[in-house]
Scaffold this motif. Structure first.
Motif, PDB file in Angstrom:
ATOM      1  N   GLY A 268       0.629  -1.244   0.130  1.00  0.00           N
ATOM      2  CA  GLY A 268       0.345  -0.078   0.136  1.00  0.00           C
ATOM      3  C   GLY A 268       0.686   0.925  -0.085  1.00  0.00           C
ATOM      4  O   GLY A 268       0.452   2.278  -0.138  1.00  0.00           O
ATOM      5  N   GLU A 269       2.815   1.316  -0.149  1.00  0.00           N
ATOM      6  CA  GLU A 269       2.608   2.371   0.392  1.00  0.00           C
ATOM      7  C   GLU A 269       3.239   3.199  -1.326  1.00  0.00           C
ATOM      8  O   GLU A 269       3.065   2.497  -2.489  1.00  0.00           O
ATOM      9  N   VAL A 270       2.985   4.111  -1.545  1.00  0.00           N
ATOM     10  CA  VAL A 270       3.228   5.190  -2.209  1.00  0.00           C
ATOM     11  C   VAL A 270       4.823   5.257  -3.197  1.00  0.00           C
ATOM     12  O   VAL A 270       5.218   5.835  -2.651  1.00  0.00           O
ATOM     13  N   LEU A 271       4.529   4.301  -4.167  1.00  0.00           N
ATOM     14  CA  LEU A 271       6.091   3.632  -4.439  1.00  0.00           C
ATOM     15  C   LEU A 271       6.196   5.192  -5.983  1.00  0.00           C
ATOM     16  O   LEU A 271       7.293   5.454  -6.905  1.00  0.00           O
ATOM     17  N   GLY A 272       5.095   5.822  -6.789  1.00  0.00           N
ATOM     18  CA  GLY A 272       4.840   6.899  -7.375  1.00  0.00           C
ATOM     19  C   GLY A 272       3.418   7.686  -7.784  1.00  0.00           C
ATOM     20  O   GLY A 272       2.838   7.766  -7.457  1.00  0.00           O
ATOM     21  N   VAL A 273       3.996   8.107  -9.070  1.00  0.00           N
ATOM     22  CA  VAL A 273       3.017   8.638  -9.617  1.00  0.00           C
ATOM     23  C   VAL A 273       2.173   8.554 -10.862  1.00  0.00           C
ATOM     24  O   VAL A 273       2.970   8.260 -12.406  1.00  0.00           O
ATOM     25  N   GLY A 274       1.134   7.964 -11.526  1.00  0.00           N
ATOM     26  CA  GLY A 274       0.550   7.458 -12.632  1.00  0.00           C
ATOM     27  C   GLY A 274      -0.103   9.046 -13.061  1.00  0.00           C
ATOM     28  O   GLY A 274      -0.903   9.832 -12.559  1.00  0.00           O
ATOM     29  N   THR A 275      -0.131   9.540 -14.652  1.00  0.00           N
ATOM     30  CA  THR A 275      -1.388  10.747 -15.397  1.00  0.00           C
ATOM     31  C   THR A 275      -1.780  10.188 -16.064  1.00  0.00           C
ATOM     32  O   THR A 275      -1.418   9.449 -16.804  1.00  0.00           O
ATOM     33  N   LEU A 276      -2.555  10.590 -16.191  1.00  0.00           N
ATOM     34  CA  LEU A 276      -3.573  10.897 -17.408  1.00  0.00           C
ATOM     35  C   LEU A 276      -4.584  11.623 -18.370  1.00  0.00           C
ATOM     36  O   LEU A 276      -4.701  12.675 -17.584  1.00  0.00           O
ATOM     37  N   VAL A 277      -3.964  12.022 -19.448  1.00  0.00           N
ATOM     38  CA  VAL A 277      -3.883  13.071 -19.527  1.00  0.00           C
ATOM     39  C   VAL A 277      -4.465  13.161 -21.298  1.00  0.00           C
ATOM     40  O   VAL A 277      -4.638  11.972 -22.420  1.00  0.00           O
ATOM     41  N   VAL A 278      -5.676  14.037 -21.268  1.00  0.00           N
ATOM     42  CA  VAL A 278      -6.581  13.728 -23.255  1.00  0.00           C
ATOM     43  C   VAL A 278      -6.164  15.227 -23.122  1.00  0.00           C
ATOM     44  O   VAL A 278      -6.748  16.440 -22.415  1.00  0.00           O
ATOM     45  N   GLU A 279      -5.893  15.631 -23.994  1.00  0.00           N
ATOM     46  CA  GLU A 279      -6.113  16.623 -25.039  1.00  0.00           C
ATOM     47  C   GLU A 279      -7.174  17.247 -24.988  1.00  0.00           C
ATOM     48  O   GLU A 279      -8.447  16.562 -25.863  1.00  0.00           O
ATOM     49  N   THR A 280      -7.725  19.416 -24.639  1.00  0.00           N
ATOM     50  CA  THR A 280      -9.415  19.907 -24.656  1.00  0.00           C
ATOM     51  C   THR A 280      -8.891  20.505 -25.612  1.00  0.00           C
ATOM     52  O   THR A 280      -9.545  21.619 -25.493  1.00  0.00           O
ATOM     53  N   THR A 281      -7.644  20.959 -26.408  1.00  0.00           N
ATOM     54  CA  THR A 281      -7.539  21.900 -26.939  1.00  0.00           C
ATOM     55  C   THR A 281      -9.022  22.303 -28.151  1.00  0.00           C
ATOM     56  O   THR A 281      -9.854  23.465 -28.046  1.00  0.00           O
ATOM     57  N   GLU A 282      -9.112  21.471 -29.091  1.00  0.00           N
ATOM     58  CA  GLU A 282     -10.082  21.609 -29.518  1.00  0.00           C
ATOM     59  C   GLU A 282     -11.596  21.817 -29.455  1.00  0.00           C
ATOM     60  O   GLU A 282     -12.109  22.462 -29.582  1.00  0.00           O
ATOM     61  N   GLN A 283     -11.522  20.767 -28.219  1.00  0.00           N
ATOM     62  CA  GLN A 283     -13.089  20.419 -27.772  1.00  0.00           C
ATOM     63  C   GLN A 283     -13.240  22.049 -27.012  1.00  0.00           C
ATOM     64  O   GLN A 283     -14.918  22.785 -26.697  1.00  0.00           O
ATOM     65  N   GLU A 284     -12.545  23.023 -26.163  1.00  0.00           N
ATOM     66  CA  GLU A 284     -12.859  23.663 -25.621  1.00  0.00           C
ATOM     67  C   GLU A 284     -12.702  24.887 -26.485  1.00  0.00           C
ATOM     68  O   GLU A 284     -13.638  26.312 -26.560  1.00  0.00           O
ATOM     69  N   ARG A 285     -11.864  24.890 -27.934  1.00  0.00           N
ATOM     70  CA  ARG A 285     -12.499  26.081 -28.972  1.00  0.00           C
ATOM     71  C   ARG A 285     -13.599  25.444 -29.306  1.00  0.00           C
ATOM     72  O   ARG A 285     -13.900  26.604 -29.811  1.00  0.00           O
ATOM     73  N   ALA A 286     -14.281  24.942 -29.445  1.00  0.00           N
ATOM     74  CA  ALA A 286     -15.714  24.092 -30.485  1.00  0.00           C
ATOM     75  C   ALA A 286     -16.807  24.433 -28.685  1.00  0.00           C
ATOM     76  O   ALA A 286     -17.787  25.388 -29.406  1.00  0.00           O
ATOM     77  N   GLN A 287     -16.321  23.868 -27.511  1.00  0.00           N
ATOM     78  CA  GLN A 287     -16.966  24.471 -26.676  1.00  0.00           C
ATOM     79  C   GLN A 287     -17.422  26.852 -26.801  1.00  0.00           C
ATOM     80  O   GLN A 287     -18.545  26.979 -26.747  1.00  0.00           O
ATOM     81  N   GLU A 288     -15.970  26.887 -26.732  1.00  0.00           N
ATOM     82  CA  GLU A 288     -15.676  28.704 -27.199  1.00  0.00           C
ATOM     83  C   GLU A 288     -16.696  28.656 -28.837  1.00  0.00           C
ATOM     84  O   GLU A 288     -17.550  29.668 -27.829  1.00  0.00           O
TER      85      GLU A 288
END
Length: 652
Positions: A268-288
């Motif tokens: 249960g000890e924390v060995l590191g960090v995982g990250t999950l990334v989704v690009e939203t540039t086009e979505q935010e532009r479309a939303q705007e």
């Protein structure tokens, strides 16, 4: 026994059976697993013919509890001769024909019962103490080798499973449709996929061992505190918005949504960090862009003049409303939204709109008029469809047409007044026309006889005084005679004009070729001594009154001949063309003739072109127009280097 670590478990067992038989002086050896109820089978054998192996399989499948209990307790079983073997397995058909003794020794692995090791000897044996000890030691060596083989097999299986799991993880990281990265506790990249590598502007391999600042300088200031929080608290940070420059486009900005989570060890000890990334540039532009479009649409609808735009669902509940016309009837958008048709409007209005609303939701647009709050509205109701064509909602667009309806009512009243006035004036004009026609006929009849007598008396006077008059007096007398004759012609024309108004129009098939020939024959006596050339094309058959049409062409030909009376050779051309159920006939002469204005004036009552063609009384061009119009046609003048008379008549 020396065993290869690379050998499989089955290979180890087969080698053990062969070497064990040789060491024991047995001609055959067999290993049977029977400790596990679901896995009872011959594991390996050596030295037995196929028939004997099958017999042993049946013998062991028969399950002899007395033997198996002894073996599970660790007690060996020694059968000194073939008779003892057959007596031990009496109920098994085809018991192996063993020539000598059989020793069945218990096998255990990892301290648990496994099965048995069977040696078959070629001769009977009493199995003395030394032999039993040797066979027991041999079984012990067999157990050690079997335990080692199972450990080797388990390790091999574990390595295989680890390799498969690693391949699955590698494929997952590589093929994942989102960016994935793993960092150790010092926040150095351990693993990234291509999507994360593209965000950072480096190859995936170049990330290994690099810190966040080294690999992701454009977002390091944002993500390091977040990674450190995950390491410190052990909690996941979800839906974190990241923004940074685009490494591929100078000055451009990109945005992402990230989830940072702790990677834990077995304890249960924390060995590191995982990250999950989704690009939203086009979505935010479309939303705007969508927000801007919605704002423009909202502004457009809110300022919709003299009307309203309303959206409603299948329960007739209003979802959206706007337009300047709402305030005109004391309604507000927030009052409509969320309410149903029947909750907002009185029964009569709701009943008037419910039908069009239901039709729109069934896919059929409708238009109706509705009166509300003292105003009149044109209501257009249409379905709103999704991409699959299904009706999602209904759309109502209203337009205030109160002023238009008021103007229409005023216009109808004005038209009614005008119609009454026109009818009264028409009756008055008809009465005047009838009186004028009667007066013209009476005047013509009253003047016809005096004009004829004046002309006759002038003729007698000219004959009586012919020898006594000088040349000037004779000229005066001739002028008086001509004027008297002209008065007579005018009286005759007026009389013919009045007769035309009363004469019933006949509708016969009239061949114009025949009619033109007859008119030329009528004109021939008056053309004696003149050079006339006729150019008559093939003419169609028309429908009309033959007598009236004969008068028309007589007047047109006489007018053309009069116009060309100064030409050395008068050329008269007659042509026709058809189309749309109508024949267009043209009469042309070769004289310069009057201008268009003067030529049009010839169709007025009393007008007469100068000429010398003596053909008797002629109806006049004014009556030509009357006759042609009574046939449903028209007559006009064209300029084609000279005057051309044209008229239309219906085809037969």
């Amino acid at each position: 026994m020396a065993l290869s670590a690379a050998a499989s478990r089955q290979e180890i067992l087969t080698a053990l059976a062969e070497r064990g038989a040789q060491a024991a002086g047995a001609h055959a050896c067999l290993v049977h697993r029977h400790a596990a109820p679901v896995d009872r089978r011959i594991v390996t054998h050596h030295g037995y013919p196929p028939g004997q192996v099958e017999a042993y399989v049946k013998a062991h499948e028969a399950r002899f509890p007395a033997f198996e209990d002894r073996l599970e307790r660790g007690e060996p079983i020694f059968l000194p001769d073939a008779g003892t073997v057959r007596a031990a397995f009496p109920s098994v058909p085809g018991t192996p024909d063993v020539p000598g003794a059989v020793a069945i020794l218990p096998l255990r692995t990892h301290g648990r019962p496994f099965g048995s090791l069977t040696f078959s000897f070629p001769h009977p044996s009493a199995f003395d103490e030394a032999e039993r000890a040797f066979l027991g030691a041999l079984a012990g060596s067999f157990q050690q080798a079997l335990t080692r083989a199972e450990v080797v097999e388990a390790e091999r299986q574990a390595r295989h499973e680890l390799s498969a799991a690693t391949a699955i993880i590698d494929a997952f990281v590589r093929e994942a449709p989102v960016g994935l990265a793993l960092l150790d506790r010092s926040l150095r990249y351990v693993r990234v996929n291509d999507l994360i590598a593209q965000v950072n502007g480096h190859d995936a391999e170049r990330h290994a061992g690099r810190t966040v600042e080294e690999a992701s300088p454009h977002v390091a200031a944002l993500v390091r505190p977040q990674f450190e929080e995950v390491l410190r608290t052990g909690r996941t940070l979800r839906d974190v918005r990241l923004e940074g420059r685009d490494p591929d486009h100078t000055g451009a900005r990109r945005t992402w949504r990230a989830t940072h989570f702790p990677v834990r060890g077995g304890a249960g000890e924390v060995l590191g960090v995982g990250t999950l990334v989704v690009e939203t540039t086009e979505q935010e532009r479309a939303q705007e862009a969508l927000r801007a479009s919605e704002a423009r649409l909202r502004s457009l609808i809110d300022h919709f003049p003299h009307g309203a735009v309303v959206l409603f669902d299948h329960d007739l509940r209003y979802l959206f409303a706007g337009g300047q016309g709402l305030a005109d009837v004391n309604l507000r958008p927030e009052t409509l939204v969320g309410s149903t048709l029947t909750e907002l409007f009185p029964g009569e209005i709701a009943g008037r709109l419910e039908g069009p609303y239901r039709d729109a939701l069934a896919g059929h647009p409708t238009t109706t008029e509705v009166s509300f709050a003292g105003r009149v509205f044109l209501a257009r109701v249409a379905p709103v469809r999704g991409e699959d064509g299904a009706v999602l909602a209904g759309l109502l667009i209203t337009q205030d047409i109160t002023d238009l309806k008021t103007a229409e009512d005023s216009l109808r009243r004005l038209n009614a007044t005008l119609n009454t006035t026109v009818e009264e004036r028409t009756r008055h004009l008809q009465d005047l026309h009838a009186e004028l026609r009667a007066y013209t006929a009476a005047m013509s009849r009253d003047l016809q006889e005096p004009a004829r007598r004046i002309e006759a008396f002038l003729g007698l006077l000219a004959r009586r005084l012919d020898e006594t008059l000088d040349e000037r007096s004779r000229g005066y007398l001739t002028m008086v005679q001509n004027e008297a004759r002209r008065v007579g012609d005018l009286v005759t024309q007026l009389l013919n004009l009045s007769l035309l108004e009363r004469r019933e129009l006949r509708q016969d098939a009239v061949p114009l070729n025949v009619l033109v020939t007859q008119v030329r024959s009528d004109l021939a006596p008056g053309l004696a001594g003149r050079a006339v050339e006729w150019a008559v094309e093939d003419l169609p058959v028309v429908r009309g009154d033959a007598l009236m049409l004969r008068q028309v062409f007589a007047e047109l030909f006489a007018g053309a001949l009069d116009a060309a009376h100064h030409e050395r050779v008068a050329v008269i051309e007659v042509s026709a063309e058809t189309g749309g159920g109508t024949a267009t006939v043209r009469v042309r002469d070769n004289a310069a003739g009057p201008g268009l204005g003067e030529a049009e004036a010839l169709f007025e009552v009393g007008a007469r072109a100068p000429g010398e063609v003596g053909v008797g009384a002629r109806v006049g061009l004014a009556n030509v127009r009357r006759i042609v119009e009574r046939h449903g046609g028209r007559v006009w003048v064209e300029d084609a280097g000279g005057v051309v008379f044209a008229l239309t008549l219906p085809l037969a």
